[in-house]
Enzyme design. Structure first.
Site: not given
Length: 361
Positions: A35, A326, A329
């Site tokens: 991600s 978040d 990340h």
């Protein structure tokens, strides 16, 4: 008068085209990972629970909308592309969708295979239901290689690929998986697990080499014990065990890359010490323009990290002074600082060369 105007326009076009070509330092970037560099592949996975499709993701992206990037804005894949004078490599699944619809698609300009929740190990994504593991990403690349060979020929393709950059950002989810599984911890010591990660990654890097890759940008695992979600495990301080696993893995990774280079003489690589670079940001935030090193910018609860970033989340007013966007990340601002070091940073963070030097080979 008309003739001189036309000549002026042509001269202007040639001048600017020359500048563009000079700025483009590599013909393409092929991205593999999780991600941290997913630019939208997971949007095409119908069963995936890991998608950055809700506000407030993309709040600082040029479109101001969610794009599948796990960031408030651009991620590392975008920022590396900027550095080398390219547009961001598109998500592979978006290209496949167009290809299947008989639209004109070229894989020569670079492709991003990264997937949120992906790991080195197959099946690492069980808790996320669906992600593209590294093995599957390389499978997809192998298919692309076959298609390109048919389109442009083996010799032309190899020349193109030998100048392209192959970026690898993977491993964090495997470590998260280890500490979320009592079964894995019973079967493997941290060192055994890290060694297995390294040996599995080597197999995939060799597969890429066998299919034309020659220049690798390898990103080490960061201080993942310091992400807001793992700080919650340790009363807001960094989760030491996860950081120690990161160190073990990174040490093994660097040794493996040296072996891989000895076994494949025309392979070149730049390893980036994300662990050291992020630790420096956390320990010296003010010098980099950051104020908050613990809290997630988007979330709810303690450290703003007890819940996912959703439309009902609390969002910090200043995304520029937060390291974390978040639970897991970085913000675009933190990613930009890291990519600056990756591109032309000192040997403290890059070995044996940095990305700028890799491009020059």
């Amino acid at each position: 008068m008309m003739k001189s105007s036309i000549l002026l326009i042509i001269s202007f076009f040639i001048f600017n085209l020359g500048g563009f070509l000079e700025a483009q330092k590599t013909p393409a970037i092929y991205v593999f990972g999780d991600s941290l560099v997913d630019v939208g592949n997971n949007n095409y996975l119908s069963l995936s629970l890991v998608k950055a499709t809700l506000p407030h993701y993309g709040i600082d992206f040029p479109t101001k909308k969610p794009t599948g990037r796990f960031s408030n804005g651009k991620n590392a894949a975008d920022l590396i592309a900027e550095k080398v004078g390219l547009t961001t490599s598109p998500p592979y699944l978006s290209l496949v969708s167009k290809f299947n619809n008989k639209k004109n698609v070229s894989f020569l300009g670079g492709v991003n295979f990264a997937s949120g929740g992906a790991g080195i190990f197959n099946g690492n994504d069980v808790s996320f239901r669906q992600a593209i593991s590294l093995t599957k990403q390389v499978d997809y690349y192998t298919q692309v290689h076959e298609q390109l060979t048919q389109q442009v020929g083996a010799s032309t393709l190899q020349k193109h690929l030998s100048k392209s950059i192959f970026g690898i950002v993977i491993g964090s989810n495997d470590i998260f998986g280890y500490y979320n599984s009592m079964d894995l911890q019973k079967k493997n010591t941290p060192q055994q697990y890290a060694d297995s990660m390294v040996s599995s990654l080597k197999i995939q890097l060799q597969r890429l080499y066998n299919n034309g890759a020659r220049k690798f940008e390898i990103i080490g695992v960061s201080t993942i014990g310091c992400v807001p979600a793992l700080r919650l495990k340790n009363k807001t301080e960094c989760f030491l065990e996860a950081n120690l696993m990161s160190i073990k893995y990174n040490e093994g990774l660097q040794s493996m890359l040296k072996e891989l280079k000895l076994e494949n003489k025309d392979l070149s690589y730049s390893y980036f010490d994300t662990y050291g670079a992020l630790q420096d940001l956390i320990q010296n935030p003010i010098s980099y323009g950051f104020a908050d090193v613990k809290d997630a910018c988007c979330g709810l609860g303690e450290l703003n990290a007890q819940f996912l970033c959703t439309p009902i989340s609390v969002v910090c007013a200043n995304r520029q002074n937060h390291i974390f966007w978040d639970q897991f990340h970085p913000t675009e601002a933190a990613s930009r600082t890291i990519v600056d070091k990756l591109y032309n940073g000192p040997s403290k963070y890059t070995s044996p060369i940095n990305l700028q030097q890799l491009l020059a080979l």
